[in-house]
Design a protein around this motif. Structure first.
Motif, PDB file in Angstrom:
ATOM      1  N   THR A  63       7.833  -0.085  -4.059  1.00 13.30           N
ATOM      2  CA  THR A  63       8.798   0.975  -3.756  1.00 13.30           C
ATOM      3  C   THR A  63       9.102   1.813  -4.981  1.00 13.30           C
ATOM      4  N   GLU A  64       9.255   1.174  -6.123  1.00 22.42           N
ATOM      5  CA  GLU A  64       9.652   1.891  -7.330  1.00 22.42           C
ATOM      6  C   GLU A  64       8.497   2.570  -8.051  1.00 22.42           C
ATOM      7  N   PHE A  65       7.317   1.929  -8.085  1.00 22.08           N
ATOM      8  CA  PHE A  65       6.256   2.409  -8.944  1.00 22.08           C
ATOM      9  C   PHE A  65       4.997   2.907  -8.244  1.00 22.08           C
ATOM     10  N   SER A  66       4.716   2.427  -7.055  1.00 17.75           N
ATOM     11  CA  SER A  66       3.392   2.709  -6.495  1.00 17.75           C
ATOM     12  C   SER A  66       3.415   2.670  -4.977  1.00 17.75           C
ATOM     13  N   ASP A  67       4.110   3.597  -4.376  1.00 18.76           N
ATOM     14  CA  ASP A  67       4.314   3.534  -2.932  1.00 18.76           C
ATOM     15  C   ASP A  67       3.092   3.887  -2.093  1.00 18.76           C
ATOM     16  N   ASN A  68       1.988   4.308  -2.692  1.00 22.26           N
ATOM     17  CA  ASN A  68       0.793   4.597  -1.902  1.00 22.26           C
ATOM     18  C   ASN A  68      -0.284   3.530  -2.082  1.00 22.26           C
ATOM     19  N   THR A  69       0.087   2.373  -2.607  1.00 20.97           N
ATOM     20  CA  THR A  69      -0.837   1.259  -2.800  1.00 20.97           C
ATOM     21  C   THR A  69      -1.040   0.526  -1.481  1.00 20.97           C
ATOM     22  N   LYS A  70      -2.287   0.233  -1.174  1.00 21.70           N
ATOM     23  CA  LYS A  70      -2.597  -0.577   0.004  1.00 21.70           C
ATOM     24  C   LYS A  70      -2.543  -2.042  -0.402  1.00 21.70           C
ATOM     25  N   ILE A  71      -1.929  -2.872   0.440  1.00 22.97           N
ATOM     26  CA  ILE A  71      -1.782  -4.290   0.142  1.00 22.97           C
ATOM     27  C   ILE A  71      -2.456  -5.108   1.240  1.00 22.97           C
ATOM     28  N   VAL A  72      -3.245  -6.083   0.805  1.00 25.27           N
ATOM     29  CA  VAL A  72      -3.868  -7.034   1.723  1.00 25.27           C
ATOM     30  C   VAL A  72      -3.377  -8.421   1.342  1.00 25.27           C
ATOM     31  N   PHE A  73      -2.859  -9.150   2.320  1.00 27.44           N
ATOM     32  CA  PHE A  73      -2.358 -10.501   2.107  1.00 27.44           C
ATOM     33  C   PHE A  73      -3.259 -11.462   2.864  1.00 27.44           C
ATOM     34  N   VAL A  74      -3.944 -12.329   2.135  1.00 25.95           N
ATOM     35  CA  VAL A  74      -4.855 -13.300   2.727  1.00 25.95           C
ATOM     36  C   VAL A  74      -4.096 -14.616   2.882  1.00 25.95           C
ATOM     37  N   CYS A  75      -4.001 -15.093   4.132  1.00 24.08           N
ATOM     38  CA  CYS A  75      -3.256 -16.330   4.374  1.00 24.08           C
ATOM     39  C   CYS A  75      -3.994 -17.206   5.375  1.00 24.08           C
ATOM     40  N   GLN A  76      -3.491 -18.400   5.548  1.00 30.35           N
ATOM     41  CA  GLN A  76      -4.118 -19.401   6.406  1.00 30.35           C
ATOM     42  C   GLN A  76      -3.723 -19.255   7.869  1.00 30.35           C
ATOM     43  N   GLY A  77      -3.457 -18.078   8.311  1.00 31.60           N
ATOM     44  CA  GLY A  77      -3.057 -17.866   9.692  1.00 31.60           C
ATOM     45  C   GLY A  77      -1.558 -17.910   9.850  1.00 31.60           C
ATOM     46  N   ASN A  78      -1.115 -17.948  11.072  1.00 28.18           N
ATOM     47  CA  ASN A  78       0.317 -17.900  11.346  1.00 28.18           C
ATOM     48  C   ASN A  78       1.003 -19.255  11.258  1.00 28.18           C
ATOM     49  N   THR A  79       0.257 -20.314  11.010  1.00 29.23           N
ATOM     50  CA  THR A  79       0.860 -21.642  11.017  1.00 29.23           C
ATOM     51  C   THR A  79       1.805 -21.869   9.842  1.00 29.23           C
ATOM     52  N   SER A  80       1.571 -21.225   8.698  1.00 33.15           N
ATOM     53  CA  SER A  80       2.421 -21.455   7.537  1.00 33.15           C
ATOM     54  C   SER A  80       3.678 -20.599   7.558  1.00 33.15           C
ATOM     55  N   GLY A  81       3.709 -19.567   8.353  1.00 31.56           N
ATOM     56  CA  GLY A  81       4.864 -18.678   8.409  1.00 31.56           C
ATOM     57  C   GLY A  81       4.841 -17.594   7.344  1.00 31.56           C
ATOM     58  N   ASN A  82       3.885 -17.665   6.413  1.00 27.92           N
ATOM     59  CA  ASN A  82       3.827 -16.671   5.344  1.00 27.92           C
ATOM     60  C   ASN A  82       3.476 -15.282   5.850  1.00 27.92           C
ATOM     61  N   SER A  83       2.686 -15.197   6.910  1.00 26.70           N
ATOM     62  CA  SER A  83       2.343 -13.870   7.438  1.00 26.70           C
ATOM     63  C   SER A  83       3.575 -13.180   8.023  1.00 26.70           C
ATOM     64  N   GLU A  84       4.477 -13.950   8.639  1.00 21.67           N
ATOM     65  CA  GLU A  84       5.709 -13.356   9.164  1.00 21.67           C
ATOM     66  C   GLU A  84       6.604 -12.861   8.031  1.00 21.67           C
ATOM     67  N   ILE A  85       6.682 -13.641   6.958  1.00 23.75           N
ATOM     68  CA  ILE A  85       7.470 -13.216   5.806  1.00 23.75           C
ATOM     69  C   ILE A  85       6.868 -11.947   5.207  1.00 23.75           C
ATOM     70  N   PHE A  86       5.540 -11.913   5.079  1.00 17.31           N
ATOM     71  CA  PHE A  86       4.863 -10.712   4.579  1.00 17.31           C
ATOM     72  C   PHE A  86       5.186  -9.508   5.452  1.00 17.31           C
ATOM     73  N   ASN A  87       5.057  -9.678   6.759  1.00 17.00           N
ATOM     74  CA  ASN A  87       5.301  -8.567   7.678  1.00 17.00           C
ATOM     75  C   ASN A  87       6.760  -8.117   7.674  1.00 17.00           C
ATOM     76  N   SER A  88       7.679  -9.006   7.326  1.00 13.63           N
ATOM     77  CA  SER A  88       9.085  -8.598   7.263  1.00 13.63           C
ATOM     78  C   SER A  88       9.345  -7.663   6.074  1.00 13.63           C
ATOM     79  N   PHE A  89       8.567  -7.801   5.011  1.00 16.23           N
ATOM     80  CA  PHE A  89       8.721  -6.917   3.849  1.00 16.23           C
ATOM     81  C   PHE A  89       7.826  -5.689   3.931  1.00 16.23           C
ATOM     82  N   PHE A  90       6.647  -5.854   4.488  1.00 11.80           N
ATOM     83  CA  PHE A  90       5.654  -4.783   4.498  1.00 11.80           C
ATOM     84  C   PHE A  90       5.274  -4.462   5.938  1.00 11.80           C
TER      85      PHE A  90
END
Length: 107
Positions: A72-99
């Motif tokens: 938000t502060e420095f690079s708002d046109n950066t594309k971000i890819v988050f590689v995770c172990q699927g939806n079982t860990s819950g990390n993808s939901e946390i990622f999607n809540s921020f991005f």
């Protein structure tokens, strides 16, 4: 193009392989999100893409919050890819809540 590629301890080896087939791409790797943000802001290095995995996250929610603040502060046109172990860990939901944008996606 400058890419942050941090997916775990094997990132440097993967970057060596990717660099052989990627023209005009400069890769950087970091062991955690805090180091990436610190070096980026100190050296004024900004990324076109950031590829991270849950392997480099110490505390998923706080690391992704810090990454969101950085983007938000420095690079708002950066594309971000988050590689995770699927939806079982819950990390993808946390990622999607921020991005929540077409520039950001989890795989």
């Amino acid at each position: 193009m400058r890419v942050c590629f941090s997916v775990g301890p094997k990132s440097p080896q993967l970057i060596n392989i990717l660099s052989k087939s990627a023209d005009n791409v400069e890769f950087s790797t970091y062991t955690n999100v805090a180091d990436m943000i610190k070096e980026s802001t100190m050296r004024h290095i900004f990324f076109d893409r950031i590829v991270i995995s849950e392997n480099i996250l110490r505390n998923t929610e706080s690391d992704l919050q810090a990454l969101n603040n950085y983007i938000t502060e420095f690079s708002d046109n950066t594309k971000i890819v988050f590689v995770c172990q699927g939806n079982t860990s819950g990390n993808s939901e946390i990622f999607n809540s921020f991005f929540n944008s077409p520039l950001y996606w989890s795989v």
